[in-house]
Design an enzyme around this catalytic site. Sequence first.
Site, PDB file in Angstrom:
ATOM      1  CE  LYS A  11      -9.698  -2.921   6.804  1.00 34.44           C
ATOM      2  NZ  LYS A  11      -9.518  -3.164   5.351  1.00 34.44           N
ATOM      3  CE1 TYR A  51      -4.534  -1.398   4.730  1.00 34.18           C
ATOM      4  CE2 TYR A  51      -5.216   0.617   5.824  1.00 34.18           C
ATOM      5  CZ  TYR A  51      -5.359  -0.745   5.619  1.00 34.18           C
ATOM      6  OH  TYR A  51      -6.326  -1.452   6.292  1.00 34.18           O
ATOM      7  CG  ASN A 114     -12.249  -5.117   3.833  1.00 30.59           C
ATOM      8  OD1 ASN A 114     -11.884  -4.294   4.672  1.00 30.59           O
ATOM      9  ND2 ASN A 114     -11.415  -5.787   3.076  1.00 30.59           N
ATOM     10  CG  HIS A 117      -5.592  -4.949   8.815  1.00 31.06           C
ATOM     11  ND1 HIS A 117      -5.090  -4.916   7.545  1.00 31.06           N
ATOM     12  CD2 HIS A 117      -4.580  -5.332   9.634  1.00 31.06           C
ATOM     13  CE1 HIS A 117      -3.802  -5.260   7.588  1.00 31.06           C
ATOM     14  NE2 HIS A 117      -3.469  -5.512   8.840  1.00 31.06           N
ATOM     15  CD  GLU A 128      -0.139  -5.111   9.457  1.00 28.81           C
ATOM     16  OE1 GLU A 128      -0.027  -5.126   8.213  1.00 28.81           O
ATOM     17  OE2 GLU A 128      -0.911  -5.878  10.063  1.00 28.81           O
TER      18      GLU A 128
HETATM   19  P1  GDP Z   1      -6.631  -7.822   2.977  1.00 29.58           P
HETATM   20  O1  GDP Z   1      -5.286  -8.392   3.374  1.00 29.58           O
HETATM   21  O2  GDP Z   1      -7.695  -8.890   2.830  1.00 29.58           O
HETATM   22  O3  GDP Z   1      -7.076  -6.702   3.870  1.00 29.58           O
HETATM   23  O4  GDP Z   1      -6.465  -7.224   1.501  1.00 29.58           O
HETATM   24  P2  GDP Z   1      -5.278  -6.389   0.819  1.00 29.58           P
HETATM   25  O5  GDP Z   1      -4.053  -6.385   1.678  1.00 29.58           O
HETATM   26  O6  GDP Z   1      -5.168  -6.887  -0.587  1.00 29.58           O
HETATM   27  O7  GDP Z   1      -5.852  -4.909   0.742  1.00 29.58           O
HETATM   28  C1  GDP Z   1      -5.837  -4.045   1.854  1.00 29.58           C
HETATM   29  C2  GDP Z   1      -7.161  -3.325   1.940  1.00 29.58           C
HETATM   30  O8  GDP Z   1      -7.312  -2.506   0.771  1.00 29.58           O
HETATM   31  C3  GDP Z   1      -8.395  -4.237   1.897  1.00 29.58           C
HETATM   32  O9  GDP Z   1      -8.711  -4.789   3.149  1.00 29.58           O
HETATM   33  C4  GDP Z   1      -9.458  -3.282   1.417  1.00 29.58           C
HETATM   34  O10 GDP Z   1      -9.917  -2.412   2.467  1.00 29.58           O
HETATM   35  C5  GDP Z   1      -8.677  -2.452   0.395  1.00 29.58           C
HETATM   36  N1  GDP Z   1      -8.793  -3.012  -0.963  1.00 29.58           N
HETATM   37  C6  GDP Z   1      -8.225  -4.163  -1.439  1.00 29.58           C
HETATM   38  N2  GDP Z   1      -8.519  -4.354  -2.732  1.00 29.58           N
HETATM   39  C7  GDP Z   1      -9.267  -3.288  -3.103  1.00 29.58           C
HETATM   40  C8  GDP Z   1      -9.884  -2.892  -4.344  1.00 29.58           C
HETATM   41  O11 GDP Z   1      -9.788  -3.566  -5.374  1.00 29.58           O
HETATM   42  N3  GDP Z   1     -10.585  -1.712  -4.324  1.00 29.58           N
HETATM   43  C9  GDP Z   1     -10.717  -0.947  -3.185  1.00 29.58           C
HETATM   44  N4  GDP Z   1     -11.438   0.203  -3.265  1.00 29.58           N
HETATM   45  N5  GDP Z   1     -10.155  -1.279  -2.022  1.00 29.58           N
HETATM   46  C10 GDP Z   1      -9.450  -2.436  -1.973  1.00 29.58           C
END
Ligand code: GDP
Length: 139
Positions: A11, A51, A114, A117, A128
């Site tokens: 990222k 997303y 973070n 991905h 994807e």
């Molecule tokens: P992943 O599968 O671990 O990447 O997590 P998710 O699919 O739940 O979320 C996709 C991406 O959205 C995450 O990798 C983060 O970059 C972002 N994200 C997830 N949860 C949060 C949150 O509570 N707040 C914010 N600002 N970003 C989030």
Amino acid sequence: MSTNRTFTMIKPDAVANGHIGAIINDITAAGFKIIALKYTKLTEETAGKFYEVHKGRPFYTDLVTFMSSGPIVAAILEKDNAIEDFRKLIGATNPADAAEGTIRNKYANSIEANAVHGSDSDENAAIEGDFFFTAAERF
Ligand code: GDP
């Protein structure tokens, strides 16, 4: 049936902080083979599409802005049990909860920025990967 493939992005935060080489090294050292690799940048439109599943969640707009804020590295990776093993290698979504030694533990700044991905299913890995790579770009 498992495809033994996953999709990842390094990222914008990790790219800006100079972690591309270290992250690719961690990925290959963990036994993943690189099938496709690309240094590129998402627009707000393409990040929004990638997303789309999170549309409606409170962080969606911020996430799209962040993911289009700078270049990323996209890759298709192959290994037995790729989805699960890669999720283990990167650690929890929130780096504060990510296990010691995981990529997010080492290189991530926040739950949004973070570092990487990782696909959450074989089906999403295929979708994807197709988002970024043609058949001719896979080796
Ligand atoms: P992943 O599968 O671990 O990447 O997590 P998710 O699919 O739940 O979320 C996709 C991406 O959205 C995450 O990798 C983060 O970059 C972002 N994200 C997830 N949860 C949060 C949150 O509570 N707040 C914010 N600002 N970003 C989030």
